[in-house]
Every structure is written in structure tokens, then in C-alpha cells.
Design an enzyme around this catalytic site. Structure first.
Site, short mmCIF file in Angstrom:
data_model
loop_
_atom_site.label_atom_id
_atom_site.label_comp_id
_atom_site.label_asym_id
_atom_site.label_seq_id
_atom_site.Cartn_x
_atom_site.Cartn_y
_atom_site.Cartn_z
N GLU A 11 0.85 -1.20 0.00
CA GLU A 11 0.00 0.00 0.00
C GLU A 11 0.88 1.26 0.00
O GLU A 11 1.87 1.34 0.73
CB GLU A 11 -0.86 -0.03 1.27
CG GLU A 11 -1.83 1.14 1.40
CD GLU A 11 -2.59 1.10 2.72
OE1 GLU A 11 -2.17 0.36 3.65
OE2 GLU A 11 -3.62 1.80 2.83
N LYS A 65 -9.74 2.06 -2.18
CA LYS A 65 -9.96 1.51 -0.83
C LYS A 65 -11.32 1.93 -0.28
O LYS A 65 -11.61 3.12 -0.16
CB LYS A 65 -8.82 2.00 0.07
CG LYS A 65 -8.80 1.42 1.47
CD LYS A 65 -7.51 1.89 2.17
CE LYS A 65 -7.36 1.38 3.58
NZ LYS A 65 -6.05 1.76 4.18
N CYS A 117 -5.47 -2.98 2.72
CA CYS A 117 -5.24 -2.84 4.16
C CYS A 117 -6.50 -2.97 5.03
O CYS A 117 -6.99 -4.06 5.21
CB CYS A 117 -4.50 -1.54 4.43
SG CYS A 117 -3.60 -1.56 6.02
#
Lengths: 303, 303
Positions: free
Chosen positions: A50, A123, A160
Site C-alpha cells: 500500500e 480503498k 489494508c
């Protein structure tokens, strides 16, 4: 499409566990080098951590940090796209996306083996925790959960904090992605490591193995490593590495160390998806008639 | 309700890992004895294994097996209800429920500490696998996922195959259940144990620990133990025990052996739910606007 080559059922994946520096150009150069090494070792897909261009930028809230954002496609995807095309490798490149003035995302670009950006994933779940001030920087994704058809097959990527949500893995797997990537930046608050470090790392590994088991698919988590103290002061964050790949039974087949960079190459046999799902046919029995409540925030409010 | 006592935040739970016999009366007597022992050791809740009255009945398809079913409330819940009332303990009693002629469920009755059936949960996900022919016997539950307010607090129960579905744990936790029970009957095909046994057991433990982590709640899995060959022929099934309790970080705090009966008593601190969720606030960030696809069977069909 008609005539398209059948993606391979056996492939190697390369997880690039990096230690970032304060120099975005140097981080990109490292990433390019590692992707080339992954290709040289036969990887069909390489995944970067990331926000690989920078130190973890959300340790503090600082308006100047937005200068680090870039368009997608943009410099990072172009540089990696050249490597992808030259070596015929798929690359997952997580970048700090500048979409418009005042509108930024934490994005993973999927670069196909022809060098073009096949698509992007923004995300969806954005954390906010001391030293992980992501809600200041990133607008939650508005593209939903996605799968991408690449030369190496249909893959999914999440980022994540998404890894703590079974919903994200499920929705990506239901789109036919048999291999889910989780580029990540997770670490310990140094003051917590002694007491909670083992439990936190194990929880992180466990829930992602759970996504593999629940969906009968492969999972690859790609973390950064190293202590980062962006201000040169304060305790910073110790990113814990331990990038890993697990199979559709949740068995970890490859794992990187916790304290150093690594190029983790793992063999992935997509035929295992068929085999495991035949034996444990969870998708057959989902009670889709009874899952409507999953779109509720909470169901236990007092009357 | 006004004036109701506040449930405890610290309590003991008793997991009754049993080896079943062919005699339903003997199994009930064992269960009663174990629940009394759990109460004597301070447990506020005792949970029995799935279908505790009988040998695992779905190893074969046999119409006569339906004779083993009973009403709920019925003999099992009445016998256990007396114990519950006498000792002030909550009991989760999984029974083969006869609802009407030709209509049966795999049900968990939640008996409150006053001896009354507080409610029932009918297993929602029904497996069907060689020697686990449950679709022959059980109509899938039609009551949805549920939480129950008991003297020991708001708890949830699911049953066995449900444990492979993150959706079930989530929907129960969203109703405010901070402690999820999974009465279970899972074991190895003896021919597979050497090759796959460790992986299967570990996957079973891992995905349930994942539900605890995803939801920041406690999870208790209660399995039977022992080799069962109902016909006295064929390989049978070797139920693997390993009942366990894990905390909201997925840490296993108590675990039973794999080869013998056990009364597993574990301390549960419900304040850990608040503590863990404050530090890892996954519920805060769920993308309920983007989860609609979870009610689809599949999202990857070819156009």
C-alpha cells in the site's frame, strides 16, 4: 472474449515487501527493481505494498502531504507499466491518487501485462486511529469491490483496512476472483508491541486466512517493513512485514520475515479452488434470502 | 425492561464436549450431569454439542431416523429446563426438532436460567456431504439469525455449518450478541485424517477465530468427540473435539482435547468487547452502502 488465451491455472506470484524511504523516486526505483526480479523468477503477477511511493503518510495530519498524490494513470503506473509490458508481468501498484483538487483516494491500480492500467480499486474501508489518520486524506472508494481480468487470470485487490471486513473479500470472490491481494501498511505502535504485538499480528494473519477459507480462494497480503518516524521525533510506527500467501484452506504456503525486505515468490495453483470448493461447498449453501441485514449499520438498537 | 438486573460483564461459560452413545436417554443423562457440574464450577451458561441426544444421525439416509426427532419445547428442553431453573444457569440445547410431519429442523434451544425456552435458532446453512447428509433431514431455518436476552446477557447461537459463513456471525453480532456459540458435530473421514486432518481442524478453528476478530466478540465452539460408526460397519466419522473459546482478538483462551470428553470452563470478560472495538473499530467503518451484492448468489457470471 473469443480467441483470448486461457489464463494459466498454475502461476507464481511475487510479493514485494519493501522498506520505504523518504524519497519517492528511490521507492519507485526499488519497486521497479523488485518487479523485474519477480519477473526474472517467473512471477506472473507482482504486488507492491500500500502507498509504496512514500513513507506511511497518515502518521500525522499535514496539508502539505497532499503534494505527494498523483493521477492514475500517472507517473507511478507509467513507470511500472513499462516494466509490465517489457516483461509481460501483471503489477498491482497502490498509489495515493489525486482525483481532483481536494479529492484523494487510497488506490490500487491493476496494470496488465501489456502495460496498460486494466482498472483501479479505491480503498473502500478507511481507518482512523492514532497515527493512522487516513480519514483526513482519503475519500472512501466509490467504485465498489472489483475483480479484474488480467493476463494472469481474474484477480481481486483490496487494501489494508479492508482486510478486517469479510464483506469485502466475499464480494470480490463472488465476482470470480480466485486470488485476492491485500496491499497493506500495518505495524505496531512501539509502546504496544511487547504486550500486544503477537496477538495483533496473529489476528491480522488469521482473519485474512479466514477470507481464504470462507471463499475457497487464494489470499496474498503484502506489507511494508521497518520503523518509520516521519518527523524524526515521536515513537513512529514499526511496520511488521510478514507478507504471506495462503491457499483456499487457509494454509500459509509462503511468508516473509518481520524485520527485513523480501521478495516473496509463491506458487499458486488455481485448480485448488475447484478442488477445495468441491469438498467444502460453502458457496452452494449461502442463505442469500437472509442476508439483507448486512446492509444495516446495526440491528441491536433498543426499541 | 425497567428493573431488570444488569447482566454480568464477567462470567464463566461451560462447554460440554461429549462422546455420544446410541442411547438417547443416556446422552441426556450425561448432558444433565455435565450441566450440573458446569453450574457447580460457576458457569452462567452451558452449551451442549449439536444434536447431543444421538449419535450423529446424518451419516446415512434412513427414514426411521426421523423417530428420533422431538418437539421444542419437548422432552430435552424440559429435562434441561429443570436443571437450568434449579441451578440458575442458561443452557443451549441443540435438538433434532420435529415441527410437523415431514418438517424437521436442526435447532438450538436457548433455555434461560428460569428454565423456560427463551427462543430457538434453527440452523440456517445446511450441509450435504458424504456421511453428512443433512439436507435429507433438515429444512433450512426460517427464523433468521438471532440474539437472545438471557440472564447471562445477550448471546447468539449458530450451529455447525453456519461457522463457515461470516455472514451468520456478523448478523448475530450486529444484533448485540457479544458471545456467539457454535454447537457443532464435525470430524474427520478416517481415510482423510492423516493427509488433511491437521489442515481441516486448523481451518475450522481459524475461521471461527476470524468471526471473533471481525466482530470484536467472544466465540465458543462446542464439538462432540469420538469415532461413530452407526451401522457398526463402514469407516464412520471421527469427531475431533477441540472445543474452544476465543476472545474478541481471536485469542484462544481455553481449548479441549481432541480425543476425550471434557467440560471446558472459560472466563469471559464482556468488557473486552468494548475495549477491543474501541481500538479496532471495524463496525464504525462498514460500507453498508456497498454490501448489497451479498444477497446475490454469484456476481461473476459471464455476460
Amino acid at each position: 472474449m473469443a480467441g483470448a488465451p486461457t489464463p494459466p491455472t498454475r502461476l507464481k506470484v511475487g510479493l514485494v515487501q519493501m522498506r520505504m524511504t523518504a524519497d519517492p523516486a528511490a521507492n519507485l526505483a526499488t519497486a521497479v527493481t523488485r518487479v523485474k526480479e519477480a519477473a526474472a523468477q517467473g512471477a506472473a503477477i507482482a504486488c507492491l505494498p500500500e502507498l509504496f511511493r512514500t513513507l506511511y503518510l497518515a502518521q500525522r495530519e499535514d496539508h502539505d502531504v497532499f503534494d505527494l498524490a498523483e493521477a492514475v494513470p500517472g507517473p507511478s503506473t507509467e513507470a511500472l507499466g513499462r516494466v509490465a509490458r517489457d516483461l509481460g508481468i501483471v503489477v498491482i501498484a497502490p498509489v495515493f491518487e489525486r482525483r481532483a483538487a481536494g479529492l484523494y483516494h487510497n488506490t490500487a491500480a491493476v496494470i496488465d501485462a501489456d502495460g496498460e492500467v486494466k482498472g483501479i480499486y479505491r480503498k473502500m474501508h478507511i481507518p482512523d486511529d492514532p497515527a493512522y489518520y487516513e480519514k483526513f486524506y482519503f475519500t472512501p472508494g466509490d467504485l465498489g469491490f472489483r475483480a479484474f481480468d488480467t493476463k494472469a487470470g481474474r484477480i481481486g485487490t483490496l487494501v489494508c483496512w479492508d482486510q478486517w471486513y469479510p464483506e469485502g473479500g466475499r464480494l470480490t470472490a463472488l465476482q470470480g476472483a480466485n486470488l485476492l491481494f491485500y496491499p497493506t501498511a500495518i505495524g505496531w505502535h512501539p509502546s504496544e508491541k511487547a504486550r500486544y504485538g503477537t496477538q495483533q499480528l496473529d489476528a491480522w494473519r488469521t482473519i485474512q486466512r479466514g477470507h481464504a477459507i470462507a471463499n475457497g480462494c487464494w489470499v496474498a497480503a503484502v506489507n511494508r517493513v521497518g520503523l518509520e518516524r516521519p518527523d524524526g521525533a515521536g515513537p513512529g510506527l514499526e511496520f511488521w512485514g510478514h507478507s504471506f500467501v495462503c491457499d483456499p484452506l487457509g494454509v500459509v504456503v509462503a511468508e516473509a520475515p518481520g524485520d527485513q525486505e523480501a521478495l516473496l515468490i509463491a506458487d499458486v495453483d488455481l485448480a485448488r479452488v475447484e478442488e477445495v470448493r468441491r469438498n467444502w461447498p460453502f458457496l452452494r449453501d449461502r442463505r442469500v434470502d437472509a442476508y439483507g441485514g448486512l446492509t444495516a449499520r446495526y440491528l441491536g438498537d433498543a426499541p
